[in-house]
Write an enzyme that holds these catalytic residues in place. Structure first.
Site, PDB file in Angstrom:
ATOM      1  N   ASP A 171       0.859  -1.194   0.000  1.00  0.00           N
ATOM      2  CA  ASP A 171       0.000   0.000   0.000  1.00  0.00           C
ATOM      3  C   ASP A 171       0.894   1.243   0.000  1.00  0.00           C
ATOM      4  O   ASP A 171       1.688   1.447   0.929  1.00  0.00           O
ATOM      5  CB  ASP A 171      -0.908  -0.031   1.235  1.00  0.00           C
ATOM      6  N   HIS A 208      -1.883  -1.553  -3.413  1.00  0.00           N
ATOM      7  CA  HIS A 208      -2.949  -0.595  -3.151  1.00  0.00           C
ATOM      8  C   HIS A 208      -2.356   0.753  -3.524  1.00  0.00           C
ATOM      9  O   HIS A 208      -1.408   1.206  -2.875  1.00  0.00           O
ATOM     10  CB  HIS A 208      -3.351  -0.599  -1.669  1.00  0.00           C
ATOM     11  N   HIS A 223      -6.108   7.937   3.394  1.00  0.00           N
ATOM     12  CA  HIS A 223      -5.979   7.867   1.944  1.00  0.00           C
ATOM     13  C   HIS A 223      -6.450   9.165   1.292  1.00  0.00           C
ATOM     14  O   HIS A 223      -7.485   9.694   1.663  1.00  0.00           O
ATOM     15  CB  HIS A 223      -6.821   6.720   1.375  1.00  0.00           C
TER      16      HIS A 223
END
Ligand SMILES: [Zn+2]
Ligand SMILES: [Zn+2]
Length: 275
Positions: A171, A208, A223
């Site tokens: 991620d 991700h 995010h």
């Protein structure tokens, strides 16, 4: 990288496949069960039929409740049951990889946590269908979460073993928040080189691709829309275009709707036209 999004399963898991087709995407990530409930979803025949006959690559994100590093024996038991059930659903749906947050040690320390997680994952994999595997997701390092350093990820993989059924879901927001700079092409290249030295790049089975609202090293898991955070568009583009990751799914888990995420991911990855 192959562009994909985390896609809603509202209305049934098979709805996710319709959404991905409509958005022109050949991969996606779903929750196969409500991620905030221990009770697992019972698959319908329609869901199974649609998934086993699709050409879209799907990865599963396991429940947020699972904590294999917990000190609470009840939570540990429920976590093992939930993860085993997840792998059974994945097997039925033809999903190879399930993304797992390694867990939070809640004060017992990283080493103890890492040992506990890896021994439980090893046991769970041995009790589960052989066509399924688990990807440890790197974390932002909030609280006592394990898996924020490349060294910890290497230890988790090493102690779990079963190499062909384990890997990493990388991620970008979490890595950045954990202190690995990704905010320039140079930084991306250095960070991936460091990952390769510590873990090995071929253990990455999914990305991700999220931008970050928190600064590098902030340990905040927030995010941001692709290109609107502190990582930025160009560095994410350079990561997504690395030849090593040509066949790897790059999933946007950014705020907003499925359509918003699809627009975001298309800014950094242009679908390859295969003849
Ligand atoms: Zn996750
Ligand atoms: Zn996150």
């Amino acid at each position: 990288m192959i562009p994909g999004i985390h896609v809603s399963v509202r209305g049934g898991l098979d709805k996710a496949l319709d959404t991905l087709s409509e958005l022109g995407l050949s991969c996606g990530q779903i929750f196969t069960s409500n991620q905030r409930q221990w009770k697992g979803h019972t698959l319908t025949e329609k869901e199974i039929d649609r998934f086993v006959s699709t050409s879209i690559t799907i990865i599963s994100h396991t429940s947020y409740l699972i904590n294999l590093a917990t000190t609470d024996s009840r939570v540990e038991k429920l976590s093992v049951i939930a993860l085993e059930a997840e792998l059974e659903r994945m097997h039925a749906l033809g999903i190879e990889w399930g993304v797992l947050h390694p867990g939070s040690h809640l004060g017992t320390g990283d080493d103890k946590g890492i040992k506990k997680i890896s021994s439980l994952v090893k046991k769970i994999l041995r009790n589960s269908p052989e066509d399924t595997g688990i990807l440890y997701e790197n974390t932002a390092g909030q609280g006592t979460t394990i898996g924020h350093s490349f060294c910890q990820l290497a230890q988790l993989l090493e102690l779990t073993g079963i190499v062909d059924r384990t890997g990493i879901c990388f991620d970008t927001c979490h890595a950045f928040a954990a202190g690995y700079d990704l905010s320039s092409e140079q930084a991306v290249s250095e960070t991936m080189m460091s990952f390769n030295e510590t873990v090995s790049i071929d253990r990455i089975k999914a990305f991700h691709l999220n931008d970050s609202k928190g600064t590098c090293g902030s340990h905040r898991d927030r995010h941001a829309d692709i290109g609107k955070g502190l990582i930025g568009l160009e560095p994410l583009r350079s990561l997504a275009s690395m030849p090593e990751f040509r066949e790897i799914s790059g999933i946007a888990e950014t705020p907003g709707s499925d359509k918003d995420r699809a627009e975001g991911i298309k800014l950094i990855i242009h679908e390859r036209i295969e003849n």
